[in-house]
Write a protein that holds these residues in place. Sequence first.
Motif, PDB file in Angstrom:
ATOM      1  N   LEU A 113       0.824  -1.215   0.000  1.00 43.99           N
ATOM      2  CA  LEU A 113       0.000   0.000   0.000  1.00 43.99           C
ATOM      3  C   LEU A 113       0.860   1.269   0.000  1.00 43.99           C
ATOM      4  O   LEU A 113       0.553   2.235  -0.702  1.00 43.99           O
ATOM      5  CB  LEU A 113      -0.925  -0.031   1.230  1.00 43.99           C
ATOM      6  CG  LEU A 113      -1.850   1.159   1.421  1.00 43.99           C
ATOM      7  CD1 LEU A 113      -2.785   1.326   0.224  1.00 43.99           C
ATOM      8  CD2 LEU A 113      -2.665   1.009   2.715  1.00 43.99           C
ATOM      9  N   LEU A 133      -9.457   3.436   0.616  1.00 45.00           N
ATOM     10  CA  LEU A 133      -9.343   2.027   0.244  1.00 45.00           C
ATOM     11  C   LEU A 133     -10.766   1.512  -0.021  1.00 45.00           C
ATOM     12  O   LEU A 133     -11.567   1.414   0.918  1.00 45.00           O
ATOM     13  CB  LEU A 133      -8.683   1.211   1.362  1.00 45.00           C
ATOM     14  CG  LEU A 133      -7.347   1.737   1.915  1.00 45.00           C
ATOM     15  CD1 LEU A 133      -6.744   0.728   2.891  1.00 45.00           C
ATOM     16  CD2 LEU A 133      -6.370   2.047   0.800  1.00 45.00           C
ATOM     17  N   TYR A 173      -4.765  -5.373  10.946  1.00 45.47           N
ATOM     18  CA  TYR A 173      -4.876  -3.915  10.778  1.00 45.47           C
ATOM     19  C   TYR A 173      -3.601  -3.169  11.169  1.00 45.47           C
ATOM     20  O   TYR A 173      -2.759  -3.709  11.890  1.00 45.47           O
ATOM     21  CB  TYR A 173      -5.983  -3.382  11.701  1.00 45.47           C
ATOM     22  CG  TYR A 173      -7.353  -3.915  11.406  1.00 45.47           C
ATOM     23  CD1 TYR A 173      -8.172  -3.294  10.470  1.00 45.47           C
ATOM     24  CD2 TYR A 173      -7.831  -5.049  12.055  1.00 45.47           C
ATOM     25  CE1 TYR A 173      -9.443  -3.786  10.203  1.00 45.47           C
ATOM     26  CE2 TYR A 173      -9.109  -5.547  11.795  1.00 45.47           C
ATOM     27  CZ  TYR A 173      -9.904  -4.909  10.865  1.00 45.47           C
ATOM     28  OH  TYR A 173     -11.159  -5.397  10.603  1.00 45.47           O
ATOM     29  N   GLY A 174      -3.560  -1.891  10.772  1.00 48.22           N
ATOM     30  CA  GLY A 174      -2.636  -0.961  11.392  1.00 48.22           C
ATOM     31  C   GLY A 174      -3.256  -0.597  12.731  1.00 48.22           C
ATOM     32  O   GLY A 174      -4.472  -0.370  12.815  1.00 48.22           O
ATOM     33  N   GLU A 193       1.942  -1.661  12.099  1.00 48.91           N
ATOM     34  CA  GLU A 193       1.193  -2.408  11.087  1.00 48.91           C
ATOM     35  C   GLU A 193       1.074  -3.871  11.477  1.00 48.91           C
ATOM     36  O   GLU A 193       2.064  -4.554  11.722  1.00 48.91           O
ATOM     37  CB  GLU A 193       1.883  -2.265   9.711  1.00 48.91           C
ATOM     38  CG  GLU A 193       1.193  -2.990   8.560  1.00 48.91           C
ATOM     39  CD  GLU A 193      -0.181  -2.397   8.172  1.00 48.91           C
ATOM     40  OE1 GLU A 193      -0.555  -1.318   8.673  1.00 48.91           O
ATOM     41  OE2 GLU A 193      -0.877  -3.049   7.364  1.00 48.91           O
ATOM     42  N   LYS A 194      -0.165  -4.321  11.553  1.00 49.77           N
ATOM     43  CA  LYS A 194      -0.509  -5.734  11.797  1.00 49.77           C
ATOM     44  C   LYS A 194       0.257  -6.394  12.942  1.00 49.77           C
ATOM     45  O   LYS A 194       0.907  -7.425  12.759  1.00 49.77           O
ATOM     46  CB  LYS A 194      -0.340  -6.518  10.493  1.00 49.77           C
ATOM     47  CG  LYS A 194      -1.158  -5.928   9.355  1.00 49.77           C
ATOM     48  CD  LYS A 194      -1.382  -6.848   8.190  1.00 49.77           C
ATOM     49  CE  LYS A 194      -2.455  -6.321   7.267  1.00 49.77           C
ATOM     50  NZ  LYS A 194      -2.096  -5.357   6.315  1.00 49.77           N
ATOM     51  N   VAL A 206      -6.709   1.154  12.294  1.00 49.87           N
ATOM     52  CA  VAL A 206      -6.808   2.070  11.156  1.00 49.87           C
ATOM     53  C   VAL A 206      -7.758   1.456  10.130  1.00 49.87           C
ATOM     54  O   VAL A 206      -7.618   0.291   9.765  1.00 49.87           O
ATOM     55  CB  VAL A 206      -5.421   2.256  10.497  1.00 49.87           C
ATOM     56  CG1 VAL A 206      -5.530   3.150   9.264  1.00 49.87           C
ATOM     57  CG2 VAL A 206      -4.413   2.815  11.492  1.00 49.87           C
ATOM     58  N   ILE A 207      -8.728   2.243   9.688  1.00 49.63           N
ATOM     59  CA  ILE A 207      -9.657   1.816   8.630  1.00 49.63           C
ATOM     60  C   ILE A 207      -9.294   2.634   7.387  1.00 49.63           C
ATOM     61  O   ILE A 207      -8.698   3.707   7.501  1.00 49.63           O
ATOM     62  CB  ILE A 207     -11.121   2.043   9.109  1.00 49.63           C
ATOM     63  CG1 ILE A 207     -11.390   1.230  10.386  1.00 49.63           C
ATOM     64  CG2 ILE A 207     -12.135   1.701   8.041  1.00 49.63           C
ATOM     65  CD1 ILE A 207     -11.133  -0.258  10.263  1.00 49.63           C
ATOM     66  N   GLY A 208      -9.652   2.115   6.210  1.00 51.20           N
ATOM     67  CA  GLY A 208      -9.093   2.664   4.972  1.00 51.20           C
ATOM     68  C   GLY A 208      -9.489   4.053   4.507  1.00 51.20           C
ATOM     69  O   GLY A 208      -9.923   4.251   3.364  1.00 51.20           O
ATOM     70  N   TYR A 210      -7.720   8.067   4.860  1.00 47.89           N
ATOM     71  CA  TYR A 210      -6.578   8.811   5.380  1.00 47.89           C
ATOM     72  C   TYR A 210      -6.606  10.228   4.831  1.00 47.89           C
ATOM     73  O   TYR A 210      -6.993  10.445   3.687  1.00 47.89           O
ATOM     74  CB  TYR A 210      -5.266   8.185   4.881  1.00 47.89           C
ATOM     75  CG  TYR A 210      -5.079   6.709   5.138  1.00 47.89           C
ATOM     76  CD1 TYR A 210      -4.231   6.254   6.138  1.00 47.89           C
ATOM     77  CD2 TYR A 210      -5.720   5.753   4.354  1.00 47.89           C
ATOM     78  CE1 TYR A 210      -4.028   4.893   6.362  1.00 47.89           C
ATOM     79  CE2 TYR A 210      -5.527   4.383   4.580  1.00 47.89           C
ATOM     80  CZ  TYR A 210      -4.680   3.967   5.576  1.00 47.89           C
ATOM     81  OH  TYR A 210      -4.478   2.625   5.798  1.00 47.89           O
ATOM     82  N   GLN A 232       4.994  -0.315   3.695  1.00 47.37           N
ATOM     83  CA  GLN A 232       3.766  -0.066   4.460  1.00 47.37           C
ATOM     84  C   GLN A 232       3.487   1.429   4.611  1.00 47.37           C
ATOM     85  O   GLN A 232       4.349   2.188   5.047  1.00 47.37           O
ATOM     86  CB  GLN A 232       3.872  -0.708   5.855  1.00 47.37           C
ATOM     87  CG  GLN A 232       3.965  -2.223   5.822  1.00 47.37           C
ATOM     88  CD  GLN A 232       2.700  -2.897   5.272  1.00 47.37           C
ATOM     89  OE1 GLN A 232       1.653  -2.252   5.096  1.00 47.37           O
ATOM     90  NE2 GLN A 232       2.795  -4.193   4.992  1.00 47.37           N
ATOM     91  N   THR A 234       1.496   2.634   6.775  1.00 45.79           N
ATOM     92  CA  THR A 234       1.496   2.864   8.223  1.00 45.79           C
ATOM     93  C   THR A 234       2.867   3.345   8.713  1.00 45.79           C
ATOM     94  O   THR A 234       2.960   4.273   9.520  1.00 45.79           O
ATOM     95  CB  THR A 234       1.112   1.543   8.946  1.00 45.79           C
ATOM     96  OG1 THR A 234      -0.197   1.194   8.520  1.00 45.79           O
ATOM     97  CG2 THR A 234       1.141   1.676  10.459  1.00 45.79           C
TER      98      THR A 234
HETATM   99  C1  G1P Z   1      -4.498  -1.859   4.979  1.00 49.58           C
HETATM  100  C2  G1P Z   1      -3.536  -1.091   5.863  1.00 49.58           C
HETATM  101  C3  G1P Z   1      -3.885  -1.293   7.337  1.00 49.58           C
HETATM  102  C4  G1P Z   1      -5.351  -0.918   7.577  1.00 49.58           C
HETATM  103  C5  G1P Z   1      -6.271  -1.686   6.618  1.00 49.58           C
HETATM  104  C6  G1P Z   1      -7.697  -1.174   6.729  1.00 49.58           C
HETATM  105  O1  G1P Z   1      -4.293  -3.246   5.182  1.00 49.58           O
HETATM  106  O2  G1P Z   1      -2.217  -1.517   5.603  1.00 49.58           O
HETATM  107  O3  G1P Z   1      -3.060  -0.504   8.134  1.00 49.58           O
HETATM  108  O4  G1P Z   1      -5.698  -1.173   8.909  1.00 49.58           O
HETATM  109  O5  G1P Z   1      -5.850  -1.526   5.254  1.00 49.58           O
HETATM  110  O6  G1P Z   1      -8.573  -1.915   5.943  1.00 49.58           O
HETATM  111  P1  G1P Z   1      -4.845  -4.375   4.171  1.00 49.58           P
HETATM  112  O7  G1P Z   1      -6.256  -4.654   4.591  1.00 49.58           O
HETATM  113  O8  G1P Z   1      -4.750  -3.819   2.792  1.00 49.58           O
HETATM  114  O9  G1P Z   1      -3.965  -5.560   4.378  1.00 49.58           O
END
Ligand code: G1P
Length: 297
Positions: A113, A133, A173-174, A193-194, A206-208, A210, A232, A234
């Motif tokens: 990302l 996202l 998630y982040g 991150e995760k 964190v939800i998508g 920003y 990342q 994040t």
């Molecule tokens: C991404 C981001 C993550 C965030 C998430 C939200 O992860 O890297 O920090 O919490 O979106 O949906 P992904 O779901 O693409 O792995």
Amino acid sequence: MNDRRIRKAIFPVAGLGTRFLPATKSIPKEIMTLIDRPLIQYAIDEAREAGIEEFIFVTSRGKSALEDYFDESPALAAELDRKNKTELAKVLESTNMDSGAIAYIRQTRPMGLGHAVWCARRLIGDEAFAVILPDDVIAGQTSCLKQMIDAYQQVGGNIVAAMEVPKNKTSDYGILGATDTSQRIVPVNAMVEKPSPEMAPSNLAVIGRYILSPDVLSALDGAGLGVGGEVQLTDAIAKQISADGVYGYRFEGQRFDCGSKAGYLQATVAFGLAREDLRDELMAYLYDLVPSQVLAS
Ligand code: G1P
């Protein structure tokens, strides 16, 4: 120009969507429909409601259906007109985008990302921008991004949408660290991150959505690989904590994880029940179905 206006949004849509194979073998995940509108349309509508004027898609090979989707369709429009299908013509018209408002950039390698966002750096230039996202669909009275832009006008810095998740889900998630998570705007002192539940600084995820300062793009310049061997976003945002500041924004609204099959199904039912033309039939069906399923289990 108010220097806290947000005009541009990046939509990272380069992912392969493997969780939805075989459907995604020939159609981009973002074109899959929630009721009768592609996922990407929900993201675009949210951005428009928030006042976004420039829409930047970071795509990859096999995503040309997305570009076609945003093209006007004069033959189809003329046919609907000829058949007096005014309502449908209006629906079609609402998906039209202004010429020059959309730009497509290719991410040539799947490097995460952070890398996808960095690919759009020349189109962003030196102004704060939004990232959406499309997998995260958020239903609510006011668009989530609009709520965040209002908050940004108050506090500036960098803002990420945030919500609490079960502790055993932090590795999806982040995750934000903060001393006080009770307010709507949460000053952040760590971002990971995760993380595993044991390593997570909280369960505020964190939800998508920003709002980021262009410094995040500089931090992504030559950024190393993070968790999962990917660049990342994040990690680049975390670098701003001691600079402009980072805030988690606990949005109002319901978030659906349309990157997962269960989340997609839940969104389909919720959006179906919210639609006047579908509610009664769907409700009657669920009313009959659910008790019999519960009894059988
Ligand atoms: C991404 C981001 C993550 C965030 C998430 C939200 O992860 O890297 O920090 O919490 O979106 O949906 P992904 O779901 O693409 O792995």
